[in-house]
Scaffold this active site. Structure first.
Site, PDB file in Angstrom:
ATOM      1  CB  SER A 117      -0.902  -0.004   1.244  1.00  0.00           C
ATOM      2  OG  SER A 117      -1.512   1.252   1.439  1.00  0.00           O
ATOM      3  CE1 TYR A 141      -3.687  -2.055   5.165  1.00  0.00           C
ATOM      4  CE2 TYR A 141      -3.323   0.212   4.472  1.00  0.00           C
ATOM      5  CZ  TYR A 141      -3.539  -1.112   4.157  1.00  0.00           C
ATOM      6  OH  TYR A 141      -3.599  -1.504   2.842  1.00  0.00           O
ATOM      7  CE  LYS A 145      -1.490  -4.483   3.241  1.00  0.00           C
ATOM      8  NZ  LYS A 145      -1.622  -5.815   2.611  1.00  0.00           N
TER       9      LYS A 145
END
Length: 323
Positions: A117, A141, A145
């Site tokens: 991402s 998050y 990643k």
């Protein structure tokens, strides 16, 4: 060869499955159907209802289906939720990835494509974000990643697995109405949801250092994203990727949130003014990809514009929410 696609019944996953099967690739899908939908999958594509955190199940799938490559899409993906439940995000996105990579190495699978991402970059001060832009994620998050990329590269180096990491920017649109995003977590369906409930769309902050004060983002059609996966999978199959191929997947064009909301109003016919609220913590003012490396390394460039993304997403929304 056969590709295992984790999360293949999800919004992005179903598009990747269709792109790869349409190009003649054999696939098997692993999805726990927590957000995936079985009917999104083409007829004849095997679906295993289960989790990538289940090591014994993974080993049975890899051996039973003769898997020689993995496309790992399944993950927890909601930024606000990651701030509330960081341990769950690290457990699933990093711990689950470790479980999957262990099974892959034990089975002798030698190709691994990881869904990453643009959240890994955080809020860089850059007109265009290149793959060399320093990574400084702003939330759990994005951290998971980035840690996932490190883990994928390390496992690839240790076990002779050819790997690639694709850093998605903002995904929108649908290749077909039945494949549209059913969640209300991305900006386009969030605006649709507000309009459907007879409420004004919301803009978070209009005093950012951008031309109109609202955040600027790079939007990529999900069908183009799926084609990027196909290109990366074939690059891995050709044996030319090595263990450190990391590429941005975007159009390289910035669009402000206000411009996007205006376009959605034109497509839907609901042009009510947006409600401006305070900025969200951690929102970078600008995040636009340099797509040059993807063009050079994968022979891939985006083909769909923003208007196609909004129009196709609206058709899918109307299918799911008939008036």
């Amino acid at each position: 060869m056969t590709w295992l696609i984790t999360g293949g019944a999800g919004y992005i996953g179903a598009h990747v499955v269709r792109a790869m099967t349409g190009a003649g690739e054999r696939v098997v899908v692993l999805d726990d159907l927590s957000s995936g939908i079985r009917r999104r999958l083409p007829a004849g594509v095997p679906l295993v209802d289960g989790s990538y955190l289940d090591g014994p199940l993974l080993r049975r799938i890899l051996a039973g289906h003769g898997v020689s490559g993995v496309v790992h899409l399944a993950a927890r993906k909601r930024v606000p939720e990651s701030l509330e439940r960081p341990t769950e995000y690290y457990r699933d996105n990093v711990g689950g990835l470790a479980t999957l990579l262990e099974a892959v190495a034990d089975a002798g699978v030698d190709r691994f494509l990881f869904s990453s991402s643009a959240a890994v970059y955080g809020a860089p001060d850059a007109e265009l974000i290149t793959e060399d832009t320093p990574c400084a994620p702003l939330n759990p998050y994005g951290e998971t990643k980035l840690a996932g990329e490190w883990l994928v590269r390390a496992a690839g180096s240790a076990h002779g697995i050819a790997t690639a990491c694709l850093r998605y920017f903002n995904v929108a649109g649908a290749a077909a109405p039945e494949l549209a995003d059913t969640g209300v977590f991305n900006v386009v369906p969030m605006v649709f949801d507000r309009l459907t409930r007879d409420e004004a769309p919301r803009i978070f902050g209009d005093r950012h250092p951008t031309p109109d004060g609202t955040c600027v983002r790079d939007y990529i059609h999900v069908a183009d994203l799926a084609e990027a996966h196909l290109a990366a999978a074939r690059r891995l199959s050709a044996g030319g990727a090595g263990g450190d191929l990391t590429v941005n997947i975007g159009r390289g064009e910035g669009v402000s949130v206000r411009e996007l909301v205006t376009l959605i109003g034109e497509v839907t016919g609901d042009r009510r003014p947006a409600l401006v609220e305070g900025p969200r913590a951690g929102d970078p003012p600008r995040a636009v990809a340099s797509a040059a490396l993807a063009a050079r390394e994968l022979g891939w460039t985006a083909r769909h514009g923003l208007g196609e993304m909004v129009e196709s997403a609206w058709r899918g929304w109307l299918l799911q929410h008939p008036r």
